[in-house]
Design an enzyme around this catalytic site. Structure first.
Site, PDB file in Angstrom:
ATOM      1  N   ASP A  28       0.594   0.501   1.171  1.00  0.00           N
ATOM      2  CA  ASP A  28       2.084   0.235   1.422  1.00  0.00           C
ATOM      3  C   ASP A  28       2.899   0.931   0.765  1.00  0.00           C
ATOM      4  O   ASP A  28       3.986   0.379   0.097  1.00  0.00           O
ATOM      5  CB  ASP A  28       2.487  -1.126   1.426  1.00  0.00           C
ATOM      6  CG  ASP A  28       3.717  -1.468   2.109  1.00  0.00           C
ATOM      7  OD1 ASP A  28       4.081  -0.920   2.996  1.00  0.00           O
ATOM      8  OD2 ASP A  28       4.235  -2.615   1.845  1.00  0.00           O
ATOM      9  N   ASN A  33       8.761   0.136  -2.442  1.00  0.00           N
ATOM     10  CA  ASN A  33       7.739  -0.277  -3.440  1.00  0.00           C
ATOM     11  C   ASN A  33       7.514   0.781  -4.656  1.00  0.00           C
ATOM     12  O   ASN A  33       6.530   0.774  -5.381  1.00  0.00           O
ATOM     13  CB  ASN A  33       6.161  -0.473  -2.901  1.00  0.00           C
ATOM     14  CG  ASN A  33       6.489  -1.746  -1.917  1.00  0.00           C
ATOM     15  OD1 ASN A  33       6.937  -2.555  -2.140  1.00  0.00           O
ATOM     16  ND2 ASN A  33       5.388  -1.563  -0.786  1.00  0.00           N
ATOM     17  N   ASP A  45       4.044  -4.074  -5.326  1.00  0.00           N
ATOM     18  CA  ASP A  45       3.555  -4.853  -4.417  1.00  0.00           C
ATOM     19  C   ASP A  45       2.011  -4.148  -3.867  1.00  0.00           C
ATOM     20  O   ASP A  45       1.971  -3.420  -2.919  1.00  0.00           O
ATOM     21  CB  ASP A  45       4.525  -4.322  -3.291  1.00  0.00           C
ATOM     22  CG  ASP A  45       4.443  -5.558  -1.921  1.00  0.00           C
ATOM     23  OD1 ASP A  45       3.315  -6.285  -1.973  1.00  0.00           O
ATOM     24  OD2 ASP A  45       5.037  -5.428  -1.056  1.00  0.00           O
TER      25      ASP A  45
END
Length: 162
Positions: A28, A33, A45
């Site tokens: 991700d 992030n 994250d």
């Protein structure tokens, strides 16, 4: 600034490489992030991270805004790999230096339309991107077998900053 963006993505690529060396893919990596610091950036994250262990399963996807930063191979059900994180680093680098995604404007108000556009539109690198950055983004989003490692990407970005 361009220098700060490159330094931040280089720091995040270094963090991704450390994860990869421990057998973990982040899954991700995206602008949301990346935490900016005075020294560069930090990768945050780890909620969708996956340990690269035989038999491990994918447990979910991030919000629909993450789709444009996700390797299309992963969206099509392929096994997560470090090369997928490098694709995400390339998409994040592109966004950081151009302010635009690889798929143009996405209809994030409608998840189905967002997915449809990502599936049906090849990623496009901004035409005004400096040649050395354009080449680097293309390397990150190109053939998975030819992508640089996250560490190799970090080295190339640091070389551009110096």
């Amino acid at each position: 600034s361009r220098e700060r963006a490159l330094r931040s993505i280089a720091c995040v690529a270094t963090a991704a490489q450390a994860l990869h060396e421990e057998g973990i893919v982040h899954r991700d990596i995206r602008p949301g992030n990346v935490l900016l610091t005075d020294a560069g950036g930090k990768l945050s994250d780890l909620g969708l991270s996956q340990v690269l262990t035989p038999g491990a399963t994918v447990t979910g996807m991030g919000d629909i805004g993450s789709v444009e930063f996700t390797d299309p191979a992963l969206l099509q059900g392929e096994t997560p790999t470090p090369a997928g994180d490098v694709w995400s680093l390339g998409a994040t680098l592109h966004w950081a230096v151009t302010g635009a995604g690889l798929y143009g404007e996405l209809p994030v108000h409608d998840p189905l339309l967002t997915l449809r556009k990502v599936y049906s539109t090849p990623p496009s690198v901004h035409a005004d991107l400096a040649p050395e950055l354009s080449e680097l983004v293309h390397a990150c989003i190109g053939d998975a077998a030819k992508r640089p490692t996250a560490g190799g990407l970090a080295d190339r970005l640091y070389a551009l900053v110096l």
